[in-house]
Write an enzyme that holds these catalytic residues in place. Structure first.
Site, PDB file in Angstrom:
ATOM      1  N   GLU A  45      37.487  39.325  50.903  1.00 41.48           N
ATOM      2  CA  GLU A  45      36.109  38.935  50.611  1.00 41.48           C
ATOM      3  C   GLU A  45      35.303  38.787  51.896  1.00 41.48           C
ATOM      4  OE1 GLU A  45      36.016  35.451  48.109  1.00 41.48           O
ATOM      5  OE2 GLU A  45      37.710  36.200  46.930  1.00 41.48           O
ATOM      6  N   TYR A  70      45.983  34.291  47.485  1.00 38.33           N
ATOM      7  CA  TYR A  70      44.769  33.585  47.905  1.00 38.33           C
ATOM      8  C   TYR A  70      44.323  33.990  49.313  1.00 38.33           C
ATOM      9  CZ  TYR A  70      43.937  30.343  44.008  1.00 38.33           C
ATOM     10  OH  TYR A  70      43.602  29.793  42.797  1.00 38.33           O
TER      11      TYR A  70
END
Length: 235
Positions: A165, A158
């Site tokens: 991103e 994560y």
């Protein structure tokens, strides 16, 4: 007669349920293969001695296909094939689609960021595990190792994926700020303005609020699913 009609109705429902299960099994299995291929392309690219500058051209077709195919998950929830929150599913899928189509595919600078290999590895490993879990769960054959991986690997994946991103979005908004790509300025006949650079910055601004909630949610889920042997003994 009523009994016969009830039997026919039950048979139709059973056939429909079987068809839905077959469809979901096929969908999840195909996604496993697709994301495994994305992972293979990414790892093989760097093993071959190539750099990040040419990575996007290698993974682009496969990534576009299988990430956009995830839009079917929204439809699956809407149709009741999968029990999940429709809005949450929509937001989770669209956030990825925006990164792939609105960031990586839309700008030439985002794929040059070192965030690209980070998100590719994090996404692909996560999705191979997740879709494998879904597929095997349909037939009731999920091994404990896969359950453990699903509720443990996120600790590292994560943060890596989110960092990747953000790096790609930052690279994209810098380019868009200079070129004004996909930006609508006044005056125009619609009397409407839209700044795509600000839009991406706003998306980046949501990460500090959304990511901790998702992370803590997964930690809570892990506590429920992965039972500590000591706790299990006392229960």
């Amino acid at each position: 007669m009523a009994g016969k009609n009830a039997a026919l109705g039950s048979s139709k429902n059973s056939d429909s349920f079987t068809a839905v299960k077959a469809y979901l099994l096929l969908y999840n299995s195909v996604q496993v293969v697709g994301w495994a291929y994305v992972l293979f392309l990414t790892v093989n690219h760097f093993i071959s001695g190539k750099n990040v500058a040419t990575l996007w051209d290698v993974v682009k077709p496969t990534l576009l296909i299988f990430q956009n195919a995830a839009l079917l998950e929204v439809l699956n929830v809407a149709l009741g094939y999968v029990r999940s929150n429709l809005m949450v599913t929509f937001l989770q899928v669209m956030s990825r689609v925006i990164v792939v189509c609105g960031v990586l595919w839309a700008t030439p600078t985002a794929p040059l960021s070192y965030g690209l290999p980070m998100l590719l590895i994090a996404w692909s490993v996560t999705e191979v595990i997740r879709y494998s879990f879904y597929a095997l769960n349909i037939i009731g054959a999920v091994p404990y190792l896969l359950i453990w991986c699903r509720y443990t690997f996120f600790y590292a994946l994560y943060p890596i994926g989110v960092t990747g991103e953000l790096l790609c979005i930052f690279a994209a908004q810098s380019f868009i700020g200079q070129t004004k790509q996909w930006t609508i300025e006044l005056p125009n006949y619609l009397n409407f303005t839209f700044n795509y650079c600000y839009f991406l910055l706003a998306i980046m601004g949501t990460y500090p609020f959304i990511f901790p909630q998702l992370y803590l949610y997964m930690i809570d889920q892990r506590k429920k699913v992965i039972v500590n042997p000591k706790d299990k003994k006392h229960s």
